[in-house]
Enzyme design. Structure first.
Site, PDB file in Angstrom:
ATOM      1  N   ASP A 127       0.809  -1.286  -0.020  1.00  0.00           N
ATOM      2  CA  ASP A 127       0.230  -0.113  -0.024  1.00  0.00           C
ATOM      3  C   ASP A 127       0.777   1.414   0.187  1.00  0.00           C
ATOM      4  OD1 ASP A 127      -2.635   1.332   0.096  1.00  0.00           O
ATOM      5  OD2 ASP A 127      -2.084   1.627   2.287  1.00  0.00           O
ATOM      6  N   CYS A 181     -15.385  -6.477 -17.389  1.00  0.00           N
ATOM      7  CA  CYS A 181     -16.347  -5.760 -17.031  1.00  0.00           C
ATOM      8  C   CYS A 181     -17.445  -5.624 -18.394  1.00  0.00           C
ATOM      9  CB  CYS A 181     -15.658  -4.233 -16.915  1.00  0.00           C
ATOM     10  SG  CYS A 181     -15.172  -4.154 -15.398  1.00  0.00           S
ATOM     11  N   CYS A 184     -20.985  -3.869 -18.741  1.00  0.00           N
ATOM     12  CA  CYS A 184     -21.659  -3.587 -17.030  1.00  0.00           C
ATOM     13  C   CYS A 184     -21.101  -1.944 -16.829  1.00  0.00           C
ATOM     14  CB  CYS A 184     -21.246  -4.319 -16.407  1.00  0.00           C
ATOM     15  SG  CYS A 184     -21.283  -4.014 -14.401  1.00  0.00           S
ATOM     16  N   CYS A 191     -22.492   4.850  -7.643  1.00  0.00           N
ATOM     17  CA  CYS A 191     -21.784   5.788  -6.996  1.00  0.00           C
ATOM     18  C   CYS A 191     -22.341   6.997  -6.598  1.00  0.00           C
ATOM     19  CB  CYS A 191     -20.387   6.149  -7.607  1.00  0.00           C
ATOM     20  SG  CYS A 191     -19.499   7.320  -6.993  1.00  0.00           S
ATOM     21  N   CYS A 206     -14.764  11.324  -3.995  1.00  0.00           N
ATOM     22  CA  CYS A 206     -14.958   9.962  -3.657  1.00  0.00           C
ATOM     23  C   CYS A 206     -15.033   9.628  -1.723  1.00  0.00           C
ATOM     24  CB  CYS A 206     -13.708   8.989  -3.765  1.00  0.00           C
ATOM     25  SG  CYS A 206     -13.735   7.358  -3.149  1.00  0.00           S
ATOM     26  N   CYS A 233     -15.638   3.433   2.056  1.00  0.00           N
ATOM     27  CA  CYS A 233     -16.776   3.170   1.167  1.00  0.00           C
ATOM     28  C   CYS A 233     -16.632   2.080   0.171  1.00  0.00           C
ATOM     29  CB  CYS A 233     -17.183   4.487   0.229  1.00  0.00           C
ATOM     30  SG  CYS A 233     -18.391   4.321  -0.977  1.00  0.00           S
TER      31      CYS A 233
END
Ligand code: B12
Ligand code: SF4
Ligand code: SF4
Length: 341
Positions: A127, A181, A184, A191, A206, A233
């Site tokens: 990360d 994907c 889609c 969101c 975001c 989220c």
């Protein structure tokens, strides 16, 4: 060492997903530069300062690197999705933060992997290192990058963390899987703040960014979209069809410590109580001040008259951001019934 051997060792170290990419610049680096130039990083300086250039090549992190062993560790738990949860008195904390901080767990597993590989020179990334983790994980065959920008694996969905072991050993690389994907666009439609743009995520819109990374006040016009989220989220992953059958983690460290806490209880936490409750979880990253700001905004969005008392206390906070967020929330509450006063 073969890729198969590296993958088998990674599995023994607790990583359900593993693959190998070459330690070379990724073509996605150009995408990253554009994303930064658009301002989509918001105030996340660690993405835009001198460390942005380090991301261009993994050898900036380990000069002798030849291979990037990419690993994934599941964190899905058999609890409801954010999109299935509708208790107005409770807050939503993002699934990835329910258990112990993943950085420590991932790092321990990668240390073990380095020892098993007997790597003499290596670098562990989880990360925080300036490495395009999703791009290398895609090249290592762990999944494709979805429209929600998460790395998605056909069998495992996207509810897994990423980590990397840069090694100076040459290992045959894997190849990226196709993008699945298709047509889609559920994540884009779901969101609440329209943060998914063609170039990726506009962090400035975001909820995950507001509630985890942003240090100052959240702009008033953006507060409503935050709903009951107080940390992170999950919406764009919870609506993704590839997560419908996402396998559950066997990692004890990721078992939920606290699920959907009561907002009033969170708003009443003192700083020492906040520290004690969330020590060793990712939630400390929001800091006490940011956490109370988030709780106040969530209370305003829920609008329940019963929150008036705790919000009035928060409105007297010495922390100007918390006090202002609480005043805003007070203005959003439904009128109290006489018995509430
Ligand atoms: C900054 C950051 C954030 C920011 C910005 C997110 C973003 N999408 O850029 C914020 C705070 C918003 C965030 C949120 C979250 N994050 Co975050 N985040 C990071 C971090 C530190 C850097 C990401 C980055 O460089 N962003 C800049 C963009 C441009 O880069 P990128 O997302 O890697 O995108 C590249 C690829 O997408 C590529 N690309 C290639 N093909 C395609 C195709 C398409 C269609 C697109 C759009 C892009 C694309 O181009 C880009 C440039 O290389 C990484 C760790 C790391 N070192 O990489 C974790 C990381 C991406 N986050 C992670 C997680 C778990 C989350 C959250 C789920 C947490 C939560 N529940 O709130 C959310 C998910 C939100 C989302 N939809 O992305 C995981 C993702 C695991 C996975 N399976 O994908 C990571 C890898 C951390 C980890 N080690 O596990 N995060
Ligand atoms: S994490 Fe939430 S706010 Fe951010 S892009 Fe996904 S759905 Fe939108
Ligand atoms: S919801 Fe649909 S478009 Fe979005 S990442 Fe998942 S499969 Fe891709």
């Amino acid at each position: 060492m073969t890729g198969e051997q590296a993958r088998a060792l990674a599995r023994e170290c607790g990583f359900e997903l593993a693959g190998v990419a070459r330690a070379e610049p990724a073509a996605d680096a150009a995408r990253y530069r554009e994303w930064v130039a658009e301002g989509y990083a918001g105030e996340m300086r660690y993405l835009t300062d001198r460390r942005a250039a380090v991301r261009e090549d993994p050898r900036n992190l380990l000069a002798s690197a030849r291979s990037v062993i990419c690993v994934g560790k599941l964190y899905q738990t058999p609890w409801p999705l954010s999109t299935q949860f509708h208790d107005e008195e409770r807050a939503w904390i993002s699934r990835y933060a329910w258990g112990d901080d993943y950085h420590d767990t991932m790092r321990r597993g990668l240390e073990q992997l380095a020892a098993r590989i007997a790597a003499r020179e290596y670098k562990i990334c989880v990360d925080t290192a300036p490495l395009l983790e999703r791009s290398y994980a895609r090249l290592a065959g762990l999944g494709w990058i979805g429209k929600n920008t998460c790395l998605i694996n056909q069998q495992s969905g996207s509810l897994f963390f990423l980590g990397e072991l840069l090694v100076s050993i040459e290992i045959a690389p894997d190849s990226p899987p196709p993008d699945r994907c298709g047509t889609c666009r559920r994540c884009i439609d779901a969101c609440p703040t329209a943060a998914i743009v063609p170039q990726g995520i506009d962090s400035r819109l975001c909820i995950s960014y507001f509630t985890i990374e942003q240090r100052g006040p959240v702009a008033e016009e953006l507060r409503e979209g935050i709903g009951g989220h107080i940390f992170g989220c999950d919406i764009c992953q919870d609506v993704c069809p590839w997560n419908r059958r996402a396998p559950v983690t066997e990692e004890a460290a990721f078992a939920p410590r606290l699920f959907a806490p009561r907002l009033e209880e969170m708003a009443s936490l003192t700083q020492p109580e906040f520290r004690a409750m969330f020590r060793g979880t990712p939630i400390t990253r929001a800091r006490y001040s940011g956490f109370l700001r988030n709780v106040a905004i969530a209370m305003g969005n829920r609008g329940l008259a019963q929150f008036r008392g705790v919000l009035e206390k928060l409105a007297e906070s010495e922390d100007a951001m918390v006090a202002e967020s609480a005043r805003w929330a007070l203005g959003k509450l439904s009128p109290s019934a006489p018995s509430d006063r």
